[in-house]
Design a protein around this motif. Structure first.
Motif, PDB file in Angstrom:
ATOM      1  N   ILE A 150      34.232 -16.260  49.659  1.00 10.79           N
ATOM      2  CA  ILE A 150      34.200 -17.561  50.692  1.00 10.79           C
ATOM      3  C   ILE A 150      34.167 -18.944  50.038  1.00 10.79           C
ATOM      4  N   ILE A 151      35.518 -19.814  50.006  1.00 10.58           N
ATOM      5  CA  ILE A 151      35.515 -20.708  48.645  1.00 10.58           C
ATOM      6  C   ILE A 151      35.082 -22.152  49.637  1.00 10.58           C
ATOM      7  N   GLU A 152      35.190 -23.015  48.718  1.00  7.12           N
ATOM      8  CA  GLU A 152      34.785 -24.839  49.586  1.00  7.12           C
ATOM      9  C   GLU A 152      36.235 -25.581  49.130  1.00  7.12           C
ATOM     10  N   GLY A 153      36.955 -25.173  48.653  1.00  7.04           N
ATOM     11  CA  GLY A 153      38.374 -26.446  47.946  1.00  7.04           C
ATOM     12  C   GLY A 153      39.768 -24.736  48.399  1.00  7.04           C
ATOM     13  N   PRO A 154      41.004 -25.273  48.439  1.00 10.73           N
ATOM     14  CA  PRO A 154      41.886 -25.199  48.093  1.00 10.73           C
ATOM     15  C   PRO A 154      41.841 -23.737  46.705  1.00 10.73           C
ATOM     16  N   ALA A 155      42.751 -22.652  47.538  1.00  8.71           N
ATOM     17  CA  ALA A 155      42.700 -22.016  46.570  1.00  8.71           C
ATOM     18  C   ALA A 155      43.581 -21.672  45.296  1.00  8.71           C
ATOM     19  N   ARG A 157      46.823 -20.299  45.483  1.00  5.53           N
ATOM     20  CA  ARG A 157      47.146 -19.748  44.189  1.00  5.53           C
ATOM     21  C   ARG A 157      47.913 -18.852  45.255  1.00  5.53           C
ATOM     22  N   ARG A 158      48.798 -18.177  44.722  1.00  2.00           N
ATOM     23  CA  ARG A 158      50.296 -17.802  46.089  1.00  2.00           C
ATOM     24  C   ARG A 158      49.229 -16.655  46.386  1.00  2.00           C
ATOM     25  N   ASP A 159      48.617 -15.357  45.501  1.00  6.03           N
ATOM     26  CA  ASP A 159      48.462 -13.918  45.443  1.00  6.03           C
ATOM     27  C   ASP A 159      47.129 -13.778  46.658  1.00  6.03           C
ATOM     28  N   VAL A 160      46.419 -15.077  46.827  1.00  6.50           N
ATOM     29  CA  VAL A 160      45.339 -14.606  48.100  1.00  6.50           C
ATOM     30  C   VAL A 160      45.517 -15.485  49.487  1.00  6.50           C
ATOM     31  N   LYS A 161      44.994 -14.887  50.604  1.00  2.00           N
ATOM     32  CA  LYS A 161      45.442 -15.958  51.648  1.00  2.00           C
ATOM     33  C   LYS A 161      44.051 -16.583  52.483  1.00  2.00           C
ATOM     34  N   THR A 162      44.285 -17.832  52.436  1.00  2.00           N
ATOM     35  CA  THR A 162      42.466 -17.270  53.352  1.00  2.00           C
ATOM     36  C   THR A 162      42.652 -18.081  54.596  1.00  2.00           C
ATOM     37  N   GLU A 163      41.565 -18.049  55.690  1.00  2.00           N
ATOM     38  CA  GLU A 163      41.336 -18.660  56.473  1.00  2.00           C
ATOM     39  C   GLU A 163      39.987 -19.210  57.417  1.00  2.00           C
ATOM     40  N   ARG A 164      40.055 -20.273  57.819  1.00  2.00           N
ATOM     41  CA  ARG A 164      39.122 -21.022  57.684  1.00  2.00           C
ATOM     42  C   ARG A 164      37.897 -20.466  58.666  1.00  2.00           C
ATOM     43  N   MET A 165      36.856 -20.428  58.206  1.00  2.00           N
ATOM     44  CA  MET A 165      35.131 -20.551  58.770  1.00  2.00           C
ATOM     45  C   MET A 165      34.907 -21.244  59.452  1.00  2.00           C
ATOM     46  N   VAL A 166      34.636 -22.538  58.560  1.00  2.00           N
ATOM     47  CA  VAL A 166      33.551 -23.179  58.905  1.00  2.00           C
ATOM     48  C   VAL A 166      34.114 -24.766  58.504  1.00  2.00           C
ATOM     49  N   GLN A 167      34.202 -26.189  59.430  1.00  4.31           N
ATOM     50  CA  GLN A 167      34.124 -27.213  58.493  1.00  4.31           C
ATOM     51  C   GLN A 167      33.229 -27.654  57.954  1.00  4.31           C
ATOM     52  N   ASP A 168      33.536 -28.668  56.737  1.00  2.00           N
ATOM     53  CA  ASP A 168      32.128 -29.593  56.025  1.00  2.00           C
ATOM     54  C   ASP A 168      32.228 -30.607  55.477  1.00  2.00           C
ATOM     55  N   GLY A 202      37.840 -27.343  38.427  1.00  2.00           N
ATOM     56  CA  GLY A 202      37.887 -25.562  39.023  1.00  2.00           C
ATOM     57  C   GLY A 202      36.855 -25.830  40.306  1.00  2.00           C
ATOM     58  N   SER A 203      35.803 -26.776  40.050  1.00  2.00           N
ATOM     59  CA  SER A 203      35.031 -26.483  41.409  1.00  2.00           C
ATOM     60  C   SER A 203      36.202 -26.692  42.608  1.00  2.00           C
ATOM     61  N   GLY A 204      36.283 -26.677  44.236  1.00  2.00           N
ATOM     62  CA  GLY A 204      36.776 -26.628  45.174  1.00  2.00           C
ATOM     63  C   GLY A 204      36.497 -28.345  45.070  1.00  2.00           C
ATOM     64  N   SER A 205      34.805 -28.540  45.067  1.00  2.00           N
ATOM     65  CA  SER A 205      34.363 -29.471  45.863  1.00  2.00           C
ATOM     66  C   SER A 205      35.364 -30.917  45.018  1.00  2.00           C
ATOM     67  N   ASP A 275      36.875 -27.441  54.353  1.00  2.00           N
ATOM     68  CA  ASP A 275      36.866 -25.852  55.058  1.00  2.00           C
ATOM     69  C   ASP A 275      36.056 -25.036  54.199  1.00  2.00           C
ATOM     70  N   PHE A 276      35.138 -24.566  54.366  1.00  2.00           N
ATOM     71  CA  PHE A 276      34.762 -23.426  53.564  1.00  2.00           C
ATOM     72  C   PHE A 276      35.672 -21.768  54.562  1.00  2.00           C
TER      73      PHE A 276
END
Length: 304
Positions: A150-155, A157-168, A202-205, A275-276
């Protein structure tokens, strides 16, 4: 659910020893030997070359037939394990290991509440959690060190996929005695005048803040960045100590606001939302404990 003879065969192949396989399976050595002999009769081929040993020692190797059967036996075991997880999910009886990764703000301020409730509902899940900045968690997912992040910024990377959890929402905080606290709102250009506390690279924030400021016409080079810190808590503490001002997640400042040690300041025309997000290895689907946790976390986030 796996065929018992195949399970014994795989154990012997893994240990290359009837004796060690018997210890792993908590069986007698003659029982292990008998299961392998029965499987060889059923397959119509020798599966192990015993060499000069009596068949009970460790001097054994797989025959060509054994190597072929091992490949299929391993695939069958994985298929049956997957079937067992799917059946457990239908019965809402989720079990097994769940390795989670969470970026630092989420790990500290969001995840504890969710995990406590999740484990009460799914007590048979064995949970482990690692934390780090968004870049580190994305790397852990890509390298399969964790099954779900669970991340707080853009990944990034192309070898992973993201799905929105909640907005912050991220907000600007200052010490109670700061001039901006009395003003309540400032123009974006005012940000160039104050010492700024930022998260580390390196921080998503940090990425989210940088993008929003750049969009508002304030590139990072125009700010007086006096300190880079590795956590949201460190930024809050730095602001409380009047070392500067900083942007942090709204979900992280409830206690400090109640205590009156910080104030939030509106920056006119600047809204920083993000998005988280769940993050998984590209090409994989959420199953078992991972799927159960995603469903549970989504429900908890939108409810809370």
């Amino acid at each position: 659910m796996e065929n018992f003879r195949l399970k014994v065969f795989r154990a012997v192949a893994a240990e290359m020893s009837f004796r060690k396989a018997a210890e792993v399976l908590h069986l007698s050595q003659p029982a292990v030997s008998q299961q392998v002999r029965s499987l060889e009769e059923e397959a119509g081929a020798r599966l192990f070359d015993r060499g000069n040993s009596d068949g009970h020692g460790s001097q054994i190797v797989l025959t060509e037939a054994g190597r072929v059967l091992l490949e299929y036996a391993t695939a069958a075991a994985e298929t049956m394990a997957e079937a067992q997880r799917a059946l457990a999910a239908l019965n809402d009886d989720v079990t097994g290991e769940l390795r989670l990764g969470a970026s630092t703000t989420i790990a500290q301020y969001v995840l504890p509440r969710i995990l406590g409730a999740f484990l009460r509902q799914y007590p048979h899940v064995h949970l482990s959690v690692v934390s780090g900045n968004t870049e580190r968690i994305a790397e852990a997912v890509a390298e399969e060190q964790v099954a779900l992040g669970i991340i707080e910024g853009p990944a990034m990377r192309r070898d992973v996929k993201t799905e929105r959890m909640v907005q912050d929402e991220m907000v600007l905080i200052v010490a109670p005695g700061h001039a901006w606290a009395r003003a309540g709102a400032i123009a974006p250009a005012e940000l160039e005048k104050a010492p700024m506390l930022l998260r580390e690279r390196g921080s998503g924030s940090r990425r989210v803040v940088e993008r929003a400021l750049k969009k508002a016409g304030i590139p990072l080079r125009l700010l007086r960045v006096v300190m880079e810190l590795d956590s949201t808590e460190a930024i809050i503490s730095g602001v409380e100590a009047e070392l500067g001002v900083g942007f942090v997640s709204r979900c992280a400042i409830g206690k400090a606001l109640r205590l009156g040690t910080i104030r939030t300041v509106q920056v006119n025309g600047l809204e920083i939302v993000r998005d988280f997000s769940f993050i998984r290895l590209a090409g994989t689907d959420a199953t078992g404990a991972v799927a159960a946790f995603q469903r549970f976390a989504m429900g908890s986030s939108h409810a809370g």
